[in-house]
Design a protein around this motif. Structure first.
Motif, PDB file in Angstrom:
ATOM      1  N   VAL A  73       9.617  -6.568  -4.136  1.00  0.00           N
ATOM      2  CA  VAL A  73      10.409  -5.690  -5.001  1.00  0.00           C
ATOM      3  C   VAL A  73      11.903  -5.998  -5.019  1.00  0.00           C
ATOM      4  CG1 VAL A  73       8.708  -3.827  -4.950  1.00  0.00           C
ATOM      5  CG2 VAL A  73      10.516  -3.867  -3.237  1.00  0.00           C
ATOM      6  N   GLU A  74      12.437  -6.658  -3.981  1.00  0.00           N
ATOM      7  CA  GLU A  74      13.840  -7.074  -3.939  1.00  0.00           C
ATOM      8  C   GLU A  74      13.942  -8.327  -3.087  1.00  0.00           C
ATOM      9  OE1 GLU A  74      16.099  -2.712  -3.960  1.00  0.00           O
ATOM     10  OE2 GLU A  74      16.276  -3.978  -2.191  1.00  0.00           O
ATOM     11  N   VAL A  75      14.886  -9.205  -3.426  1.00  0.00           N
ATOM     12  CA  VAL A  75      15.177 -10.356  -2.569  1.00  0.00           C
ATOM     13  C   VAL A  75      16.653 -10.333  -2.192  1.00  0.00           C
ATOM     14  CG1 VAL A  75      13.300 -11.839  -3.388  1.00  0.00           C
ATOM     15  CG2 VAL A  75      15.493 -11.898  -4.562  1.00  0.00           C
ATOM     16  N   TYR A  76      16.924 -10.739  -0.957  1.00  0.00           N
ATOM     17  CA  TYR A  76      18.293 -10.815  -0.430  1.00  0.00           C
ATOM     18  C   TYR A  76      18.681 -12.270  -0.192  1.00  0.00           C
ATOM     19  CZ  TYR A  76      16.568  -6.154   0.342  1.00  0.00           C
ATOM     20  OH  TYR A  76      15.966  -4.932   0.168  1.00  0.00           O
ATOM     21  N   ASP A 117       0.827  -1.209   0.000  1.00  0.00           N
ATOM     22  CA  ASP A 117       0.000   0.000   0.000  1.00  0.00           C
ATOM     23  C   ASP A 117       0.864   1.263   0.000  1.00  0.00           C
ATOM     24  OD1 ASP A 117      -2.449   1.250  -0.193  1.00  0.00           O
ATOM     25  OD2 ASP A 117      -2.867   1.180   1.954  1.00  0.00           O
ATOM     26  N   GLY A 118       1.901   1.278  -0.855  1.00  0.00           N
ATOM     27  CA  GLY A 118       2.749   2.455  -1.023  1.00  0.00           C
ATOM     28  C   GLY A 118       3.934   2.548  -0.094  1.00  0.00           C
ATOM     29  N   SER A 119       4.078   1.624   0.851  1.00  0.00           N
ATOM     30  CA  SER A 119       5.175   1.659   1.814  1.00  0.00           C
ATOM     31  C   SER A 119       6.083   0.452   1.621  1.00  0.00           C
ATOM     32  CB  SER A 119       4.599   1.654   3.240  1.00  0.00           C
ATOM     33  OG  SER A 119       5.632   1.569   4.193  1.00  0.00           O
ATOM     34  N   GLU A 120       7.392   0.690   1.482  1.00  0.00           N
ATOM     35  CA  GLU A 120       8.350  -0.414   1.379  1.00  0.00           C
ATOM     36  C   GLU A 120       8.745  -0.872   2.772  1.00  0.00           C
ATOM     37  OE1 GLU A 120      11.560   0.876  -1.167  1.00  0.00           O
ATOM     38  OE2 GLU A 120      10.371   0.399  -2.954  1.00  0.00           O
ATOM     39  N   GLN A 121       8.813  -2.198   2.946  1.00  0.00           N
ATOM     40  CA  GLN A 121       9.138  -2.784   4.241  1.00  0.00           C
ATOM     41  C   GLN A 121       9.996  -4.028   4.036  1.00  0.00           C
ATOM     42  OE1 GLN A 121       5.622  -3.241   6.804  1.00  0.00           O
ATOM     43  NE2 GLN A 121       4.516  -1.992   5.323  1.00  0.00           N
ATOM     44  N   TYR A 122      10.900  -4.284   4.969  1.00  0.00           N
ATOM     45  CA  TYR A 122      11.672  -5.516   4.948  1.00  0.00           C
ATOM     46  C   TYR A 122      10.857  -6.646   5.578  1.00  0.00           C
ATOM     47  CZ  TYR A 122      15.841  -2.639   4.040  1.00  0.00           C
ATOM     48  OH  TYR A 122      16.764  -1.776   3.505  1.00  0.00           O
ATOM     49  N   VAL A 123      11.027  -7.857   5.037  1.00  0.00           N
ATOM     50  CA  VAL A 123      10.399  -9.050   5.613  1.00  0.00           C
ATOM     51  C   VAL A 123      11.424 -10.171   5.629  1.00  0.00           C
ATOM     52  CG1 VAL A 123       8.040  -8.449   4.930  1.00  0.00           C
ATOM     53  CG2 VAL A 123       9.475  -9.773   3.365  1.00  0.00           C
ATOM     54  N   GLN A 124      11.189 -11.126   6.532  1.00  0.00           N
ATOM     55  CA  GLN A 124      12.081 -12.282   6.630  1.00  0.00           C
ATOM     56  C   GLN A 124      11.303 -13.468   7.180  1.00  0.00           C
ATOM     57  OE1 GLN A 124      15.209 -11.572   9.582  1.00  0.00           O
ATOM     58  NE2 GLN A 124      14.005  -9.822  10.273  1.00  0.00           N
ATOM     59  N   ALA A 125      11.951 -14.627   7.158  1.00  0.00           N
ATOM     60  CA  ALA A 125      11.327 -15.848   7.654  1.00  0.00           C
ATOM     61  C   ALA A 125      10.718 -15.603   9.024  1.00  0.00           C
ATOM     62  CB  ALA A 125      12.355 -16.974   7.721  1.00  0.00           C
ATOM     63  N   GLY A 126       9.481 -16.053   9.192  1.00  0.00           N
ATOM     64  CA  GLY A 126       8.758 -15.877  10.437  1.00  0.00           C
ATOM     65  C   GLY A 126       7.784 -14.713  10.423  1.00  0.00           C
ATOM     66  N   ASP A 148      20.827  -1.809   6.923  1.00  0.00           N
ATOM     67  CA  ASP A 148      19.762  -1.470   7.872  1.00  0.00           C
ATOM     68  C   ASP A 148      18.695  -2.564   7.984  1.00  0.00           C
ATOM     69  OD1 ASP A 148      18.679  -1.031   5.325  1.00  0.00           O
ATOM     70  OD2 ASP A 148      17.534   0.721   5.959  1.00  0.00           O
ATOM     71  N   PHE A 149      18.973  -3.745   7.413  1.00  0.00           N
ATOM     72  CA  PHE A 149      17.997  -4.847   7.513  1.00  0.00           C
ATOM     73  C   PHE A 149      17.907  -5.263   8.974  1.00  0.00           C
ATOM     74  CE2 PHE A 149      15.965  -8.888   7.132  1.00  0.00           C
ATOM     75  CZ  PHE A 149      15.158  -8.766   5.999  1.00  0.00           C
ATOM     76  N   PRO A 150      16.688  -5.379   9.509  1.00  0.00           N
ATOM     77  CA  PRO A 150      16.562  -5.702  10.941  1.00  0.00           C
ATOM     78  C   PRO A 150      16.981  -7.131  11.261  1.00  0.00           C
ATOM     79  CG  PRO A 150      14.412  -5.666   9.901  1.00  0.00           C
ATOM     80  CD  PRO A 150      15.398  -5.211   8.859  1.00  0.00           C
ATOM     81  N   SER A 151      17.578  -7.306  12.422  1.00  0.00           N
ATOM     82  CA  SER A 151      17.900  -8.645  12.876  1.00  0.00           C
ATOM     83  C   SER A 151      16.736  -9.149  13.734  1.00  0.00           C
ATOM     84  CB  SER A 151      19.202  -8.677  13.671  1.00  0.00           C
ATOM     85  OG  SER A 151      19.099  -7.830  14.788  1.00  0.00           O
TER      86      SER A 151
END
Length: 130
Positions: free
Chosen positions: A82-85, A59-68, A126-129
């Protein structure tokens, strides 16, 4: 109750009578050659990430996601990967359709419907741990 194996998913044609879930299945975006399409739904959708790390647009906001992580895309909210690491895998479920609601990916443009390559990038500092 049915079991849905890789390559199949719960949808209006395959769901059991009385099932309130509109759709459910698995998704994956690999590091090389992954594609995704910006889309929305007439109902809410849940994503549960079982593996990987990525950046999504919700909804217009970019956010990091990870397993869990669990992501809720409200009805009508465009969302995209939009991107994969790291290769991402997960599970999705559309929660149920309003009367007259449409099933599946809905798009605001032909460009969105065509999808795009999801670039693989190094993990941002800046990817969250967890």
């Amino acid at each position: 109750m049915p079991v849905f194996r890789p390559g199949s998913w719960l949808n209006p044609e395959s769901r059991p009578d009385g099932c309130g879930t509109a759709t459910a299945g698995r998704f994956a975006v690999p590091l090389a050659g992954g594609r995704f399409d910006r889309h929305f739904h007439d109902d809410d959708e849940l994503w549960f990430f079982t593996a990987g790390k990525a950046k999504i647009l919700l909804d217009g906001s970019e956010q990091y996601v990870q397993a869990g992580d669990i992501v809720l895309s409200p009805a009508g909210a465009p969302h995209d990967i939009v991107e994969v690491y790291e290769e991402v895998r997960g599970f999705f479920s559309e929660t149920g359709h309003p009367v007259g609601g449409r099933v599946g990916h809905l798009h605001t443009s032909e460009e969105d419907a065509a999808g795009h390559v999801v670039p693989a990038r190094p993990l941002p500092a800046d990817f969250p741990s967890l």
